[in-house]
Write a protein that holds these residues in place. Sequence first.
Motif, PDB file in Angstrom:
ATOM      1  N   UNK A  14       0.829  -1.209   0.000  1.00 43.20           N
ATOM      2  CA  UNK A  14       0.000   0.000   0.000  1.00 43.20           C
ATOM      3  C   UNK A  14       0.862   1.257   0.000  1.00 43.20           C
ATOM      4  N   UNK A  15       0.447   2.251  -0.772  1.00 43.87           N
ATOM      5  CA  UNK A  15       1.128   3.546  -0.808  1.00 43.87           C
ATOM      6  C   UNK A  15       0.141   4.606  -0.344  1.00 43.87           C
ATOM      7  N   UNK A  16       0.492   5.281   0.767  1.00 42.92           N
ATOM      8  CA  UNK A  16      -0.407   6.310   1.305  1.00 42.92           C
ATOM      9  C   UNK A  16      -0.188   7.603   0.545  1.00 42.92           C
ATOM     10  N   UNK A  17      -1.240   8.064  -0.148  1.00 44.09           N
ATOM     11  CA  UNK A  17      -1.120   9.328  -0.883  1.00 44.09           C
ATOM     12  C   UNK A  17      -0.877  10.443   0.120  1.00 44.09           C
ATOM     13  N   UNK A  18       0.167  11.293  -0.087  1.00 44.97           N
ATOM     14  CA  UNK A  18       0.465  12.324   0.909  1.00 44.97           C
ATOM     15  C   UNK A  18      -0.655  13.351   1.014  1.00 44.97           C
ATOM     16  N   UNK A  19      -1.114  13.585   2.242  1.00 46.47           N
ATOM     17  CA  UNK A  19      -2.121  14.611   2.479  1.00 46.47           C
ATOM     18  C   UNK A  19      -3.529  14.240   2.072  1.00 46.47           C
ATOM     19  N   UNK A  20      -3.736  13.022   1.598  1.00 46.71           N
ATOM     20  CA  UNK A  20      -5.078  12.620   1.172  1.00 46.71           C
ATOM     21  C   UNK A  20      -5.426  11.283   1.819  1.00 46.71           C
ATOM     22  N   UNK A  21      -6.675  11.088   2.225  1.00 42.53           N
ATOM     23  CA  UNK A  21      -7.061   9.822   2.864  1.00 42.53           C
ATOM     24  C   UNK A  21      -7.298   8.727   1.815  1.00 42.53           C
ATOM     25  N   UNK A  22      -6.256   8.424   1.050  1.00 36.29           N
ATOM     26  CA  UNK A  22      -6.378   7.457  -0.041  1.00 36.29           C
ATOM     27  C   UNK A  22      -5.139   6.577  -0.029  1.00 36.29           C
ATOM     28  N   UNK A  23      -5.329   5.289  -0.322  1.00 36.40           N
ATOM     29  CA  UNK A  23      -4.182   4.396  -0.461  1.00 36.40           C
ATOM     30  C   UNK A  23      -4.173   3.883  -1.894  1.00 36.40           C
ATOM     31  N   UNK A  24      -2.974   3.853  -2.526  1.00 40.35           N
ATOM     32  CA  UNK A  24      -2.842   3.316  -3.889  1.00 40.35           C
ATOM     33  C   UNK A  24      -2.040   2.029  -3.838  1.00 40.35           C
TER      34      UNK A  24
END
Lengths: 165, 514
Positions: free
Chosen positions: A74-84
Motif C-alpha cells: 500500500x502507498x499512502x497518498x500524501x495529504x489525502x485519505x487514499x491508499x494506492x
Amino acid sequence: MSKAAPAEAVERSRLDPEPIPRRDFLGLAATWSALATLAFAALGMLRLPKAAVLPSPSKKFRVSLPESLAPGEPFLAPGRPVVLVRDGLGVYAVSRVCTHLGCIVQPSPAGFDCPCHGSRFAPDGAVLKGPAPKPLQWLAVSSLGAGSYVVDEGAAVPPGTRVKA
Amino acid sequence: MTAPAPALRRFGDNLRAAPRRLRDSLFRSGRPVSDRTRASFVFGNVFLHLHPARVHRWSLRPTFTLGLGVMTLSTFLVALVTGILLMVYYKPSTALAYDSIKDLHFVVPTGRFIRNIHRWAANLMVVGVLLHMARAFYTGAYRAPRELNWVVGMLLLAITLGLSFTGYLLPWDQLAYWAVTIGANIAQSPREVTDALGITAWLDAGGLQKELLLGSDTVGEEALIRFYLLHVMVLPLALCTLLAVHFWRVRKDGGLVRPADAEARLGPAPQGTWPVFTEAPQKTYSLAALVKGKTAAVGRGPEGTVPAMPHLLLAESAALMLSVLLCVLLSVLADAPLKELANPAVPENPAKAPWYFLGLQELVAHSAFMGGIGIPTVVLVGLGLIPFLDRESEGTGLWFGGPGGGRLVALSAVYGLLAVVGIEAFAIHYGWIREWWPKAPQLLITLVNPGTVLTAAYAAWSVWLVRRHDSTRAGALGLFTCFAVGFLVLTVIGVHFRGPNWDFYWWPSQWPGH
C-alpha cells in the motif's frame, strides 16, 4: 323557506346560534392558509443554510507512485485519505475514509484498522469486523503516464477496477 | 447668617432623603418582617416573582429535591457568564480558533481559570440535569398535572447535550475535529438504512442532515461557524425560553410534587419557624388563575407552608453557592483539556468523546444508525410517553413511590446491570454477526446488534413488571432504572475499558504504544 325553520330559530338561545357552515368554511380556510404559509416560510428559511456550492477543496489530486513500490504494497497518498496499490493487473485506489463514521483508517498488517470504533478491513477494503456497514470505497484512477496518476475522491468505482500501470 | 430659602432647604432635605427613597422605590413594601411584606417582597420583584409567596415545607426538605434543579440552573448561569467572557478573545475561524484558545489558556489574565470554570460548569450541568431528571422520575413528579413539564425537561436535557457537543468543537483541536466528524456522520447515518434498502438516490435524509449541519461535505470553516452560532446564540436562546416555560409550569402545576398526606408525614412545624398567617390582619385570596389538581391552598388553610422569603430564597442561595464552589474547586484541581491542533489526516487513537457521550460511542461502535439515532430516539420517546401511560397516583411525591418501591428499583438495577454486562461481555469476547458471517446483510446487523438486543431486554423486563405488578408505574420504574444503569455501565466501559482501535483493555496501562 319551510315553515318549520322559524320555529326552530325561536327555540335556539343567543349563546347557541344556528350553525352557519359557510362561515366555518371561511374560518377553516383562513386558518389552514395561515398554517400553510408559515410552514412554507419555514421551509424557505431552511433553504438558506443548505449551501448551493460546497466550499470543500477539489476532490481530484495527482500522485506519483515511486518506482521502488513493491507489488501489492500500500502507498499512502500524501495529504489525502487514499491508499494506492500497484499489482500485476494494474493500479487501484482505495479510500481510507471509514464507511462507519468517517474516521481515517490506518494500515495494519491485515489490512486497515479504524481507530474510532474498531472496524477492521481487508487490504481490498472488505469489512472483517466492527460496525462499518460497507466496504471501503474504490476510487476512480486515471494514468498520466510515467508513474503519475490522477485520483478522484468524489468518484467511486466498483471494487476490482484497475487502471493499467 | 440668614436662614436658607425654603426651596433650598427642601432641596437639602430631599438630597438627604434620596438614599432612603431609592430603597423604598426598590422595595416598595418595606422590610420583609411580616407575612404580608414577605409575600410582597417576592411578588413585587421582577426577578423573584416566579417564586410562590409561600412554599410548602415538603418542597424545602433537602432530602427530597437535593437542590438539583437550582444547582443545574446555577451551573448554567455560571457557564453563561464565563462563556461571555471567553467570547471576548475567541475567534471562530479554523485558522485562528486554536491559537485564540491557546492564548486564553496561557496568556490572557485569568483566561485559564475562566475557561476551566466554563468547562466544569458545563460538565456539572450535564450531571445536574441527569440527576434532576432521575429525582423527578423516582418521586413520581412527572404525573398529572405535570406531564408537560416532564416533556419540557427532556427537551432541556437534549439542548444541554447539544450545548456541550457544539462547545467542544470550538477549540478546533483533535478532539473537536474528530468529534464533529463523527457527529456529522451520525447525522448522516440514516443512509445505513436507506443504502440497505437501496433508496438513498430518492430519499437521502442522512445526507441532507449532514449538509445542513456542516454547510459542506467535510468539517471546515462552514461547520465551525455553524456550531459557533448554535453554541452562543441558537441553543442558549432556546434553553432560556424553555427554562422560563419549565419554571412557570412548576408554579402553575401547583409547586413541587408532594404526597396527599404530606402534612401528616411532616408533623408539626418546629418551634421558631416563621409564624403562619398570624400577623396579617385578615386572610384574602386573589386568584390570578385556577390551578388544576388538589394543591390549591384555598379552603384548606396554608398550614404546611412557610413564607418563600426567606425560606425558599435561602435554600436556593445555598444551592447556588454550592454550585459555584464546586465549579471553582474543580477548576483549581483540573484544567480543561486542549489537544493538538486538528489534523484531518490522522484521528486520535482512541478518539474518545467527553465522558457523557462515551455510552453513545459504545453503542455506535455496534451500529451507527441504531446507536446514534435509533436507540436514543426510542429512549427519548419512551421516556416522554411515561407520564401519559402512567395515570396512577399511588406513591406520588415519595422516593421510589409506587408498587414494589425501592425493592423493585433495586431488582431492576441488578437485572439492568447483568443484562448490559452480559451482552457487552459476549460481544467483546465472541464478536458479532459480521465476524461470524462476513457477507451478512447490513440490515440484519442494524436491527440485531448488542445495543438493540439490550434495549429489547430492558423493554421485555419492563413489560414483565407491568404484568407482574398490574401497574404501569412498576414498568416505568423498571425501565428507567434499567436505562440509567445501562447508561452508567456503557459510559464506564467507554471511559475506562476501551483503548486503541476501540479494543477492550482491563487497564489503560496495557494499551500498546503507538
